[in-house]
Design an enzyme around this catalytic site. Structure first.
Site, mmCIF file in Angstrom:
data_model
loop_
_atom_site.group_PDB
_atom_site.id
_atom_site.type_symbol
_atom_site.label_atom_id
_atom_site.label_comp_id
_atom_site.label_asym_id
_atom_site.label_seq_id
_atom_site.Cartn_x
_atom_site.Cartn_y
_atom_site.Cartn_z
ATOM 1 N N GLU A 49 0.915 -1.150 -0.115
ATOM 2 C CA GLU A 49 -0.229 -0.264 0.082
ATOM 3 C C GLU A 49 0.779 1.266 -0.159
ATOM 4 O OE1 GLU A 49 -2.912 0.282 3.286
ATOM 5 O OE2 GLU A 49 -3.556 -1.920 2.863
ATOM 6 N N ASP A 60 -5.235 8.971 10.300
ATOM 7 C CA ASP A 60 -4.297 8.813 10.314
ATOM 8 C C ASP A 60 -3.585 9.465 12.100
ATOM 9 O OD1 ASP A 60 -3.616 7.357 8.294
ATOM 10 O OD2 ASP A 60 -3.631 8.954 6.970
#
Lengths: 266, 168
Positions: A49, A60
């Protein structure tokens, strides 16, 4: 091209282990080095990824944020990310690459142009964190026409009815978010509970590959061994930051980390 | 972010009344700064931020730009989709007030009224005072004054150099 993702899962299943997915931010700590990191971890990871750095990364945690800010500070642009993917694909054609990012970046770049670039550079899948179902229906269809796998996200609060609907509209791969947190948080839920929810998803459609992400480190990866795949992201970004702070080479350190992770799931 | 001269939400029905004109006031940031929190006034493009499509301060890549404003509540790069809609349909017009203008309005309002607006509606007051001169005498101007200045105590003391005395 999206078949590469399926092939990676099949290969892992044959070896009786979950697929190992790694997440690194494109351009962290430099354009050149992020390519080096990809090359070195591709020996042990099954699916790579690659994060598209965004300065408002709502999903995040601090580790990936630090990586993203570092990449943006180094002046990374979307076109550079495609160049990295292209160069990597020249090095290793069969390793699937998934881009993970936020929708505003794609929206400003233009959806069509973005998907075109994805196809020509060799991107196999897309995760768009802030484009949930059903808002992503149109975009997911577009991805399919470019033979790019759009990966739907499921979380602990997704109802069974919604899960069924999402899976119906999903492509080859699903992503289960282990807990209610940003990335890199401490795993607050027991692995038993995670696997219980994971099995509900698998029961709806056993054919779809489902990976588990968020909060997975060297300590917790073993307990999720029976899943189709596990994603490690923040632990890698943390290692990059640590290596830079200690003046060490991130490429070799990350490689060691991935080898250790793989040992735990084999 | 916007402080509207008229209240939305509760008085939503008033939007369909033709006699009412709407002025939205955004935070223009410090006078000599390029940073602001006024995406509608300064022509920002539509983007996706925090789960909503909205006009948002951003660069060409889609990275969100930093904002600056004296009022914490307006210090945000985006704007409510309702305001985006009102701008697109031209039902409301949008303008910005700078930090300094908001402070001046705060001083004026506290001097003449038994009222201490927080810094967010002070932006709206500043435009209301300016615009009121253009209106006929029988025009009614309504300002949505939300919140008390007590929360802005430290900022006000620092910027105006006057000790804040609690009124109630």
């Amino acid at each position: 091209m999206s078949n590469l993702i399926n092939l990676a899962f099949k290969k892992a299943k044959k070896e009786n282990r979950p697929a190992l997915l790694t997440y690194t931010v494109a351009g962290d700590s430099s354009k050149k080095q992020s390519l080096e990191i990809l090359k070195s971890i591709s020996k042990n990871a099954d699916i790579l990824e690659l994060g598209v750095p965004h300065n408002t990364p709502v999903a995040d945690g601090s580790q990936i944020q630090t990586s993203a800010y570092r990449a943006i500070k180094n002046g990374i642009k979307i076109d550079d990310i495609f160049k990295i993917v292209k160069k990597f694909k020249k090095f290793n054609k069969t390793k699937p690459i998934i881009l993970m990012g936020y929708y505003n970046m794609i929206f400003q770049y233009n959806e069509k142009k973005f998907l075109n670039k994805c196809k020509t550079s060799g991107v196999n899948g897309l995760i768009v964190v802030d484009l949930p179902w059903p808002e992503n229906k149109k975009f997911a269809k577009k991805c399919k026409s470019y033979s790019i796998c759009f990966i739907q996200l499921l979380s602990p609060t997704t109802s069974v009815k919604r899960t069924k609907n999402i899976i119906k509209d999903s492509h080859d791969m699903l992503y289960y978010i282990s807990m209610l947190s940003t990335t890199g948080g401490k795993l607050k839920v027991s692995s038993k509970k995670i696997m219980y929810n994971y099995n509900i998803i698998k029961r709806v459609n056993p054919k779809k590959n489902c990976v588990i992400g968020f909060g997975i480190t060297e300590k917790t990866i073993r307990s999720l061994k029976s899943a189709d795949g596990v994603v490690v992201g923040s632990a890698i970004c943390k290692e990059i930051t640590k290596s830079i702070n200690y003046g060490q080479n991130p490429v070799t350190n990350i490689n060691k980390l991935i080898i250790n992770l793989k040992k735990k799931i084999v | 972010m916007v402080v509207q001269v008229l209240v939305f939400g509760m008085n939503l029905w008033i939007i369909i009344k033709k006699q009412c004109e709407f002025i939205g006031v955004e935070a223009g940031g410090p006078k000599n700064s390029k940073k602001h929190a006024a995406p509608l006034t300064y022509g920002s493009k539509i983007g996706i931020l925090h789960g909503a499509a909205q006009y948002v301060n951003q660069n060409l890549d889609g990275q969100i730009e930093e904002t600056e404003s004296i009022s914490a509540g307006l210090d945000y790069p985006g704007i409510s989709p309702l305001h985006c809609f009102l701008k697109d349909t031209k039902r409301a017009r949008y303008t910005a007030a700078s930090d300094e203008e908001a402070l001046n309005a705060y001083k004026l309002v506290t001097k003449f009224e038994k009222l201490r607006p927080s810094l967010e509606p002070s932006h709206a007051f500043s435009v209301a005072i300016k615009e009121a001169k253009k209106f006929s005498k029988d025009t009614i101007v309504v300002v949505n004054s939300c919140g008390d200045a007590y929360k802005d105590k430290e900022i006000l003391e620092k910027r105006l150099g006057i000790k804040y005395v609690k009124s109630n």
